[in-house]
Design a protein around this motif. Sequence first.
Motif, PDB file in Angstrom:
ATOM      1  N   LEU A   1     -11.414   0.597  26.262  1.00 48.03           N
ATOM      2  CA  LEU A   1     -10.238   0.374  25.419  1.00 48.03           C
ATOM      3  C   LEU A   1      -9.182  -0.503  26.084  1.00 48.03           C
ATOM      4  O   LEU A   1      -8.273  -1.001  25.410  1.00 48.03           O
TER       5      LEU A   1
ATOM      6  N   LEU B   1      -7.459  -3.675  24.596  1.00 52.15           N
ATOM      7  CA  LEU B   1      -6.754  -3.563  23.318  1.00 52.15           C
ATOM      8  C   LEU B   1      -5.285  -3.201  23.517  1.00 52.15           C
ATOM      9  O   LEU B   1      -4.960  -2.313  24.305  1.00 52.15           O
TER      10      LEU B   1
ATOM     11  N   ALA C   1      -1.568  -1.816  21.732  1.00 46.24           N
ATOM     12  CA  ALA C   1      -1.263  -0.626  20.929  1.00 46.24           C
ATOM     13  C   ALA C   1      -1.607  -0.834  19.456  1.00 46.24           C
ATOM     14  O   ALA C   1      -2.135   0.080  18.802  1.00 46.24           O
TER      15      ALA C   1
ATOM     16  N   ASP D   1      -3.911  -2.885  18.170  1.00 39.90           N
ATOM     17  CA  ASP D   1      -5.371  -2.889  18.044  1.00 39.90           C
ATOM     18  C   ASP D   1      -5.926  -1.476  18.128  1.00 39.90           C
ATOM     19  O   ASP D   1      -6.835  -1.106  17.387  1.00 39.90           O
ATOM     20  N   ARG D   2      -5.373  -0.686  19.029  1.00 45.03           N
ATOM     21  CA  ARG D   2      -5.829   0.703  19.170  1.00 45.03           C
ATOM     22  C   ARG D   2      -5.546   1.505  17.900  1.00 45.03           C
ATOM     23  O   ARG D   2      -6.385   2.280  17.455  1.00 45.03           O
TER      24      ARG D   2
ATOM     25  N   LEU E   1      -8.067   0.490  15.368  1.00 42.17           N
ATOM     26  CA  LEU E   1      -9.373   1.052  15.715  1.00 42.17           C
ATOM     27  C   LEU E   1      -9.429   2.545  15.364  1.00 42.17           C
ATOM     28  O   LEU E   1     -10.420   3.020  14.803  1.00 42.17           O
ATOM     29  N   VAL E   2      -8.376   3.281  15.652  1.00 39.71           N
ATOM     30  CA  VAL E   2      -8.325   4.709  15.313  1.00 39.71           C
ATOM     31  C   VAL E   2      -8.454   4.890  13.805  1.00 39.71           C
ATOM     32  O   VAL E   2      -9.226   5.735  13.344  1.00 39.71           O
TER      33      VAL E   2
END
Length: 166
Positions: free
Chosen positions: A112, A115, A117, A119-120, A123-124
């Motif tokens: 991770l 990535l 914040a 992008d994260r 993704l979540v």
Amino acid sequence: MSDSYVTNLLGAFGLTITDEVEAAGAGEPLYESAHEAVVLIANNGGRSLDWLRRRLDLTHSGAVRLADRLQHDGLLSRSRSGREVALDLTPAGRAMVARLTEARIHALAALLAPLDADDRAQLVRIMDQMLCAKHRRRADADRGCRRCDWASCGDRCPISRSVSEG
């Protein structure tokens, strides 16, 4: 972008995750089903051998051999609970689960790292949507989380939220 590219990329990513998690736990003297068993028992202590057998999709004799080996290795204790034999981890088993969980977290955090914040968060959202889409039985959901750090998700676990029947 073609669907075949997206599905191929997803498959490669899944294998990369699996390889990284397995490599992170390579220092522990466990084979795959034992790793999964200790994590499941750590999060569901006091359950029966049949409960574990169903989560790991083992035969009864395979589950007995697994429990025997874990007990022999000092990781598992058994106690009678009525007609059932309850499974729990020993302190050594709990320590091993803590090491495996920590190694898994570090391996996945490295994936991770590129990535930011935003992008994260995206993704979540995508992973949550994908994991919730499949309706599961409780045993299948537990199997899906057989290597997870259950405390990290708590009530937010998308696999648990996908349970549609016992």
